[in-house]
Design a protein around this motif. Structure first.
Motif, mmCIF file in Angstrom:
data_model
loop_
_atom_site.group_PDB
_atom_site.id
_atom_site.type_symbol
_atom_site.label_atom_id
_atom_site.label_comp_id
_atom_site.label_asym_id
_atom_site.label_seq_id
_atom_site.Cartn_x
_atom_site.Cartn_y
_atom_site.Cartn_z
ATOM 1 N N TYR A 1 0.797 -1.225 0.000
ATOM 2 C CA TYR A 1 0.000 0.000 0.000
ATOM 3 C C TYR A 1 0.834 1.282 0.000
ATOM 4 C CZ TYR A 1 0.867 -0.188 5.035
ATOM 5 O OH TYR A 1 1.459 -0.252 6.255
ATOM 6 N N LYS A 2 2.137 1.183 0.234
ATOM 7 C CA LYS A 2 2.996 2.379 0.190
ATOM 8 C C LYS A 2 3.700 2.529 -1.153
ATOM 9 C CE LYS A 2 3.789 2.692 5.132
ATOM 10 N NZ LYS A 2 4.772 2.666 6.217
ATOM 11 N N THR B 1 4.994 3.803 -4.444
ATOM 12 C CA THR B 1 5.127 5.154 -4.993
ATOM 13 C C THR B 1 4.933 5.086 -6.510
ATOM 14 O OG1 THR B 1 7.532 4.941 -5.144
ATOM 15 C CG2 THR B 1 6.639 5.994 -3.158
ATOM 16 N N ILE C 1 2.402 8.723 -3.514
ATOM 17 C CA ILE C 1 1.878 7.416 -3.123
ATOM 18 C C ILE C 1 0.721 7.058 -4.061
ATOM 19 C CG2 ILE C 1 0.801 6.076 -1.256
ATOM 20 C CD1 ILE C 1 3.689 6.853 -0.661
#
Length: 185
Positions: A74-75, A77, A171
């Motif tokens: 979920y992080k 980039t 993100i």
């Protein structure tokens, strides 16, 4: 006046072990590429993990921030490139993506191509692609301007040489489509 449409090339760095290894080897910020024909980036198409928890089984995939690998990481980039095309080209890209999806069981992830690429050797295999190789195939097949400059051994960041506008960097899951918001390159 000819109506223009947008294609989106989504460059990402998930933070997986494999992507961190690629980042160290190639010294490039983004190590995965996807393509979308929708402003919301739903869905994106690429060659990648078929299952979010299995890095060794790859193929042609639909991707989303709401499920699969991007949900798990979920992080992630991202840098989103917007490429303007005419209506006919947009329809061609759409049809190409649809054909890949319909024939996805015949497509394989090009692990050998990645291996040879590491040693500076270009090897193409029938119905086998890695993410950047697939996107290049779609763009070249549909005559997107600037594709003739793309190298044989292609990395996600190489797509920045074709005419584009950066519409987002940050993100991936925080991306929200807002009309007329562009970052100059």
């Amino acid at each position: 006046m000819q109506e223009t449409r947008n294609l989106y090339i989504v460059l990402t760095q998930t933070g997986t072990v494999f992507s961190r290894i690629l980042k160290c080897i190639y010294k490039r910020e983004y190590n995965h590429a996807s393509i979308s024909i929708d402003d919301s980036m739903e869905p994106m198409f690429s060659f990648g993990r078929l299952k979010p928890y299995n890095a060794f089984k790859g193929g042609f995939v639909k991707e989303s921030v709401n499920w699969g690998t991007f949900k798990r990481f979920y992080k992630t980039t991202a840098k989103i490139l917007c490429v303007k095309v005419d209506q006919r080209t947009f329809e061609g890209v759409s049809k190409t993506l649809e054909n890949f999806w319909l024939n996805r069981k015949n497509c394989k992830y090009n692990y050998r191509g990645l291996f040879f690429g590491f040693f500076g050797k270009y090897k193409a295999f029938n119905n086998c692609f890695y993410c950047s190789e697939f996107i290049k195939e779609v763009l070249v097949k549909n005559g997107i301007s600037g594709c003739e400059k793309l190298p044989d051994i292609i990395h996600p960041s190489d797509f920045t040489i074709i005419p584009h506008t950066v519409i987002y960097e940050g993100i991936l899951r925080e991306y929200k489509y807002e009309k007329n918001v562009e970052i100059s390159v």
